[in-house]
Design an enzyme around this catalytic site. Structure first.
Site, PDB file in Angstrom:
ATOM      1  N   SER A 157       0.698  -5.625  12.571  1.00 24.69           N
ATOM      2  CA  SER A 157       0.856  -5.734  11.132  1.00 24.69           C
ATOM      3  C   SER A 157       1.776  -4.605  10.699  1.00 24.69           C
ATOM      4  CB  SER A 157      -0.489  -5.574  10.448  1.00 24.69           C
ATOM      5  OG  SER A 157      -0.934  -4.256  10.657  1.00 24.69           O
ATOM      6  N   LYS A 158       2.103  -4.608   9.434  1.00 25.69           N
ATOM      7  CA  LYS A 158       2.999  -3.585   8.928  1.00 25.69           C
ATOM      8  C   LYS A 158       2.410  -2.181   9.181  1.00 25.69           C
ATOM      9  CE  LYS A 158       6.264  -2.884   5.520  1.00 25.69           C
ATOM     10  NZ  LYS A 158       7.583  -3.347   5.411  1.00 25.69           N
ATOM     11  N   ARG A 159       1.108  -2.042   8.923  1.00 30.27           N
ATOM     12  CA  ARG A 159       0.484  -0.727   9.118  1.00 30.27           C
ATOM     13  C   ARG A 159       0.443  -0.323  10.584  1.00 30.27           C
ATOM     14  NH1 ARG A 159      -5.127   0.289   7.117  1.00 30.27           N
ATOM     15  NH2 ARG A 159      -4.867   2.146   8.388  1.00 30.27           N
TER      16      ARG A 159
END
Ligand code: GLU
Length: 466
Positions: A242-244
């Site tokens: 994911s982006k995180r």
């Protein structure tokens, strides 16, 4: 000659997964003394944007991944039409008049039956009269490719070995939409064949497209290239990236102060190994060692700790002057204009601790006034009147000495001893007064860089704010 391609769609910034695909293609091309094509897959007019194309170019250049030839699919429409015509003439395609509503209904039915959806071939079975009738009415149509309905399609994948698909499971894919725009699976085959791409290295998420494309190669009479599907990248807890968890754009890594050489080294390890024990390799060495034989089948894990470690390593490979030049824009961006001499001194103190170039901003107290103090530190060191008294005494006495690291240390140690205190009882409040923080590089070095005037002013200031 080995020819590979990186074929991004400009529908977003170049993200880390795309950069890894580009890098593996680049490494393979360089290792094989072949060439790398960059093909912008921009047939989706609505989602493709010039800004994204520019971002892809800039990111690849920043990483040092130069390409040999550039193509844009939007400039090749005539070629696709020509080959679509060929397929039509050879009887490999048919016009499908099914409306979106009809298809949605069919899809829902499959869902109810818990069967994977596949187009049922309604229009493939139209009689010539029925087709003519639709044509006369001017009904919109897509063009579909007639997949063989029996037998198997086999990918001889250079990474994953043999992968077989039942042809009965492949549907009659659309090769051009109602507006006449050709689709990905079709354009990619025409391009890869005409551009004489010898090896297709792309993410594992494309495996399901490959048997469909292999059938298109056969129908068009094109020579089949080699295929190698590279493993997915997962977050450290094995969930989707994911982006995180790291799935950010290359430019975001750049903005945080990762060095291109660190990112290249890091990406090169995502799904490939070069040695049993080592992980730090400059690009030239990775090129020498790159082999599809060493690309893994299992997913690669994105490990931020490793990325930070590599980045710190590559930062420390640079001279202090170079590091100063690299961190300066990060200070400027934070509204700090550093003096050259101070900056060099700060780099000397901080370089062992820097993981990202942007971390330099944590040391802004070298360049600007301290305006905030760690609240827990204030509570601990500046509440007790006795502690404050001791601090005031320290401030008076230290004003008389030379602000050189060694002298500062000798003085502070003997002051602590004379007053029956531990060194820490002075170091922590002094650090808090000078930096606003509880952690910094060696305090006496910090004091020397700040200089006597600034230090005394900051001692006075903290006494005013308590
Ligand atoms: N444009 C496709 C993508 O962005 C390229 C896939 C391929 O390499 O064939 O995923």
């Amino acid at each position: 000659m080995v020819t590979v391609r990186f074929a991004p769609s400009p529908t977003g910034n170049l993200h880390i997964g795309g950069a890894r695909t580009a890098l593996f293609n680049y490494l393979f091309a360089k290792n094989q003394k072949g060439k790398l094509l960059l093909r912008i897959e921009d047939t989706d007019k609505e989602r493709s944007k010039k800004v994204y194309e520019d971002n892809i170019f800039a990111s690849l250049k920043w990483l040092g991944l130069e390409w040999d030839e550039l193509y844009r699919q939007s400039e090749r429409m005539e070629t696709y039409k020509e080959y679509a015509k060929k397929l039509e003439t050879s009887g490999h395609t048919y016009r499908c008049y099914c409306t979106k509503e009809e298809l949605d209904q069919k899809r829902k039915l499959y869902e109810k039956l818990k069967k994977p959806y596949k187009y049922d071939g309604t229009c493939r079975k139209l009689s010539p009269e029925e087709a003519q009738d639709k044509e006369k009415k001017g009904s919109p149509f897509v063009v579909r490719f007639k997949m063989p309905s029996s037998g198997q399609t086999v990918i001889n994948d250079l990474v994953r070995g043999k992968i077989s698909f039942e042809n009965s499971e492949l549907d009659d894919i659309i090769i051009s939409r109602t507006d006449g725009i050709p689709t990905y699976n079709f354009c990619v085959v025409v391009d890869d064949a005409l551009m004489q791409v010898t090896h297709i290295l792309r993410g594992e998420d494309h495996i399901s497209n490959t048997p469909r494309q292999i059938q298109l190669y056969a129908a068009l009479g094109f020579k089949l290239p080699e295929f190698a599907h590279i493993p997915l990248i997962l977050a450290s807890d094995k969930s989707r990236l994911s982006k995180r968890a790291g799935a950010a754009a290359v430019t975001e890594y750049q903005e945080e102060g990762y060095l291109p050489e660190a990112l290249i080294n890091f990406l090169s390890l995502l799904g490939c190994s070069y040695s049993a024990s080592e992980e730090i390799f400059p690009l030239s060495e990775i090129i020498n060692r790159f082999s599809l034989k060493n690309v893994n089948k299992s997913a690669a894990i994105f490990d931020f700790t490793k990325l930070d470690y590599l980045n710190g390593y590559y930062i420390r490979q640079k001279s202090e002057t170079e590091i100063a030049g690299l961190v300066k824009p990060f200070l400027l961006k934070a509204g700090i204009t550093p003096g050259e001499q101070t900056l060099l001194k700060v780099v000397k103190l901080e370089k062992e601790r820097l993981k990202k170039l942007a971390d330099i901003v944590d040391s802004k107290y070298f360049f600007t006034e301290v305006t905030e103090y760690d609240p827990a530190g204030m509570e601990k060191h500046f509440k007790d009147p006795l502690k404050i008294e001791l601090f005031k005494k320290f401030r008076e006495e230290i004003a008389g000495i030379d602000f050189k690291t060694a002298e500062l240390e000798t003085f502070t140690r003997s002051f602590a001893e004379k007053n029956g205190k531990k060194l820490g009882e002075l170091v922590h409040p002094v650090r808090l007064a000078l930096t606003g923080k509880l952690i910094s590089p060696g305090l006496f070095e910090v004091m020397e860089v700040l200089g006597k005037d600034t230090c005394l002013k900051r001692f006075d200031k903290i006494l005013q704010v308590i």
